[in-house]
Design a protein around this motif. Structure first.
Motif, PDB file in Angstrom:
ATOM      1  N   UNK A  30       0.607  -1.146   0.090  1.00 25.87           N
ATOM      2  CA  UNK A  30       0.056  -0.026  -0.013  1.00 25.87           C
ATOM      3  C   UNK A  30       0.797   1.183   0.164  1.00 25.87           C
ATOM      4  N   UNK A  31       1.998   1.215   0.867  1.00 23.79           N
ATOM      5  CA  UNK A  31       2.815   2.314   0.937  1.00 23.79           C
ATOM      6  C   UNK A  31       3.692   2.607  -0.564  1.00 23.79           C
ATOM      7  N   UNK A  32       3.832   1.579  -1.152  1.00 31.49           N
ATOM      8  CA  UNK A  32       4.419   1.703  -2.526  1.00 31.49           C
ATOM      9  C   UNK A  32       3.463   2.035  -3.710  1.00 31.49           C
ATOM     10  N   UNK A  33       2.314   1.181  -3.782  1.00 31.70           N
ATOM     11  CA  UNK A  33       1.534   1.320  -4.782  1.00 31.70           C
ATOM     12  C   UNK A  33       0.225   2.210  -4.593  1.00 31.70           C
ATOM     13  N   UNK A 168      -0.234  11.356   4.494  1.00 24.03           N
ATOM     14  CA  UNK A 168      -1.096  10.674   3.859  1.00 24.03           C
ATOM     15  C   UNK A 168      -0.794   9.232   3.858  1.00 24.03           C
ATOM     16  N   UNK A 169       0.537   8.974   3.533  1.00 19.24           N
ATOM     17  CA  UNK A 169       0.836   7.460   3.819  1.00 19.24           C
ATOM     18  C   UNK A 169       0.716   6.846   4.907  1.00 19.24           C
ATOM     19  N   UNK A 170       0.549   7.695   6.200  1.00 15.20           N
ATOM     20  CA  UNK A 170       0.286   6.862   7.429  1.00 15.20           C
ATOM     21  C   UNK A 170      -0.998   6.763   7.542  1.00 15.20           C
ATOM     22  N   UNK A 453      -0.058   3.538  17.846  1.00 18.92           N
ATOM     23  CA  UNK A 453       1.181   3.886  17.009  1.00 18.92           C
ATOM     24  C   UNK A 453       0.814   4.902  15.933  1.00 18.92           C
ATOM     25  N   UNK A 454      -0.230   5.061  15.359  1.00 21.72           N
ATOM     26  CA  UNK A 454      -0.535   6.185  14.417  1.00 21.72           C
ATOM     27  C   UNK A 454      -0.702   7.434  15.076  1.00 21.72           C
ATOM     28  N   UNK A 455      -1.356   7.357  16.250  1.00 21.31           N
ATOM     29  CA  UNK A 455      -1.628   8.544  16.977  1.00 21.31           C
ATOM     30  C   UNK A 455      -0.562   9.212  17.592  1.00 21.31           C
ATOM     31  N   UNK A 456       0.630   8.335  17.903  1.00 23.52           N
ATOM     32  CA  UNK A 456       1.771   8.715  18.356  1.00 23.52           C
ATOM     33  C   UNK A 456       2.754   9.051  17.613  1.00 23.52           C
ATOM     34  N   UNK A 457       2.494   8.893  16.385  1.00 23.95           N
ATOM     35  CA  UNK A 457       3.416   9.152  15.320  1.00 23.95           C
ATOM     36  C   UNK A 457       4.439   8.006  14.991  1.00 23.95           C
ATOM     37  N   UNK A 460       5.103   3.905  10.815  1.00 22.33           N
ATOM     38  CA  UNK A 460       6.027   4.151   9.599  1.00 22.33           C
ATOM     39  C   UNK A 460       6.011   3.170   8.846  1.00 22.33           C
ATOM     40  N   UNK A 461       6.740   3.612   7.548  1.00 23.74           N
ATOM     41  CA  UNK A 461       6.733   2.472   6.440  1.00 23.74           C
ATOM     42  C   UNK A 461       7.847   2.885   5.721  1.00 23.74           C
TER      43      UNK A 461
END
Length: 461
Positions: A30-33, A168-170, A453-457, A460-461
């Motif tokens: 998803x992060x790549x495509x 947007x990626x996150x 993890x998303x809320x705390x930043x 990542x990928x």
């Protein structure tokens, strides 16, 4: 027919060779495509060109022009190329009149017989009937105070675009995780419902035998058949929901829905100390950093509005070429100079821009404060959701253990004819519900950690 094909494909995906996609692989793809991220990357490329456009004011500006003019008449001027002195035998002018002031009509001195006679005439074109011309102009800025903030703003806009892409990626990663957990939950729910369907089918056959032997009323067989039909319907509904979840997940990854999912492994441990998570959110979340960059952009734009009061200094060079030589006798000539431009009054435009930039700065600061408040709120709610999900998972496991024991006891009693078929149906339905609840609550607890993890930043990928 179509429903049967979908169910067969979902049931035998491993036998058909469909690859099993892990959560980590799904998030990487998803992060790549993802197409939304591709569009965000294009916006970064566009913002990078804003820097080049702003810098262009520092570089030489070169313009070339040409024109053709048809004049109704041409104009030429004759110029002597040399003179000789001749004695014409008689005086060439009137004697000087001392009573009048000297001028062209009363030149001083005495008249002579000598005159200057041109030895050659050269015609100089002042205006050609078919007139051609070309101009080359080069301008180099020496002092352009408003350009510096513009370049700074362009750099900040590029930074904001990169941060927007990361944010947007996150969000795409979080959406991928949510869809993956939803699909995994549906896949395990299907397995539970398939086992329940087999139980109802076996019960229907047993009820039919009891009815045939006269040991049970006809209603027992009808009720067993109804439960079997309801289980088939629920299984079909879950199959279709699973296919929809796979399709949505495949769309995020920009690939065909030709894969299966599996239950994700437990996500990595997330620090439980709220203050550390809040510091991480303030420092690591790209959306907050983007809001801070917007404040810098507003401050730089206000600086640019202030520098609009300063003059501009330019170095200007010109080269002109024409088919008319004029008095110089040259068809081309050049000049070099310095130009000062200072707008002393522009109708209040600069004052309006200053007020506008101040209001924009206030807006960006308010947006930053609101974004930080939302981030803290998201983190607090994510921590509360995790605590609730973990408590629910524990209770769901307890209920599942009780439901299994109850189903075992009711089935044993039914076989000894100490329990009715209705009790068996209710016990199996309760067991299936407890299994589904345990699966859902366990997956929700894992997903709650990813949400933290998303809320705390930290996602990542």
């Amino acid at each position: 027919m179509l429903t049967a094909l979908v169910a067969a494909a979902l049931t035998g995906s491993a036998a058909l060779g469909a690859p099993v996609l892990t959560l980590d692989e799904a998030m990487t793809q998803a992060a790549r495509n993802n197409l939304d991220l591709a569009a965000a990357q294009s916006r970064i490329d566009q913002s990078r060109e804003l820097v080049s456009k702003a810098r262009s004011a520092y570089l030489p500006q070169v313009s070339l022009g040409a024109q053709y003019t048809f004049n109704s008449v041409d104009a030429k001027f004759g110029m002597p190329t040399g003179y000789t002195i001749r004695d014409v035998g008689i005086p060439t002018s009137q004697p000087f009149d001392p009573s009048k002031p000297p001028d062209i009509g009363n030149p001083p001195g005495q008249p002579t017989n000598l005159v200057m006679v041109p030895t050659g005439i050269a015609e100089t074109a002042i205006q050609e009937q078919h007139q051609l011309g070309a101009q080359l102009q080069v301008t180099q800025g020496l002092f352009l105070p408003a350009v510096f903030p513009a370049v700074r703003t362009a750099h900040l806009a590029e930074t904001a675009a990169r941060l927007g892409h990361e944010a947007a990626k996150r969000e795409i990663l979080m959406a991928t995780a949510q869809l993956y957990y939803s699909a995994a939950s549906l896949r395990e729910a299907r397995q539970v419902q398939a086992r329940l369907l087999e139980t109802y089918r076996a019960h229907e056959e047993a009820a039919a035998r009891q009815v045939a032997s006269g040991n049970a009323p006809k209603m027992a067989e009808l009720r067993a058949r109804i439960e079997r039909v309801k289980a088939e319907q629920e299984l079909e509904r879950t199959d279709n929901a699973y296919a929809g979840a796979i399709s949505a997940l495949a769309t995020l990854m920009n690939r065909p829905p030709d894969f299966d999912v599996t239950r994700p492994t437990a996500p990595p441990f997330v620090p439980s100390e709220a203050q550390a998570l809040e510091r991480s959110a303030m420092e690591e979340r790209p959306d907050l950093e983007a809001a801070r960059v917007q404040v810098e952009i507003a401050e730089t734009q206000r600086e640019g509005a202030r520098k609009g009061y300063l003059p501009n200094l330019l170095l200007v060079g010109n080269y002109n070429l024409s088919n008319t030589s004029g008095f110089t006798g040259e068809y081309g000539f050049w000049n070099l100079g310095v130009a000062l431009s200072w707008n002393l009054f522009d109708g209040g435009l600069r004052e309006a821009e200053l007020r506008e930039s101040a209001a924009r700065l206030s807006e960006s600061r308010a947006n930053l404060a609101a974004a930080e408040a939302r981030a803290r709120d998201e983190l607090r709610r994510a921590l509360l959701d995790l605590a609730s999900a973990r408590a629910n998972a524990v209770k769901a496991d307890e209920q599942l253990a009780l439901a299994r024991e109850n189903a075992r006891l009711v089935q044993a009693s039914f076989e000894l004819q100490a329990a009715t078929y209705l009790e068996v149906i209710d016990a199996n339905a309760a067991l299936a519900g407890a299994e589904l609840s345990a699966i859902n609550e366990a997956l929700q607890a894992d997903l709650a950690q990813i949400q933290i993890a998303r809320a705390a930043g930290l996602l990542t990928r």
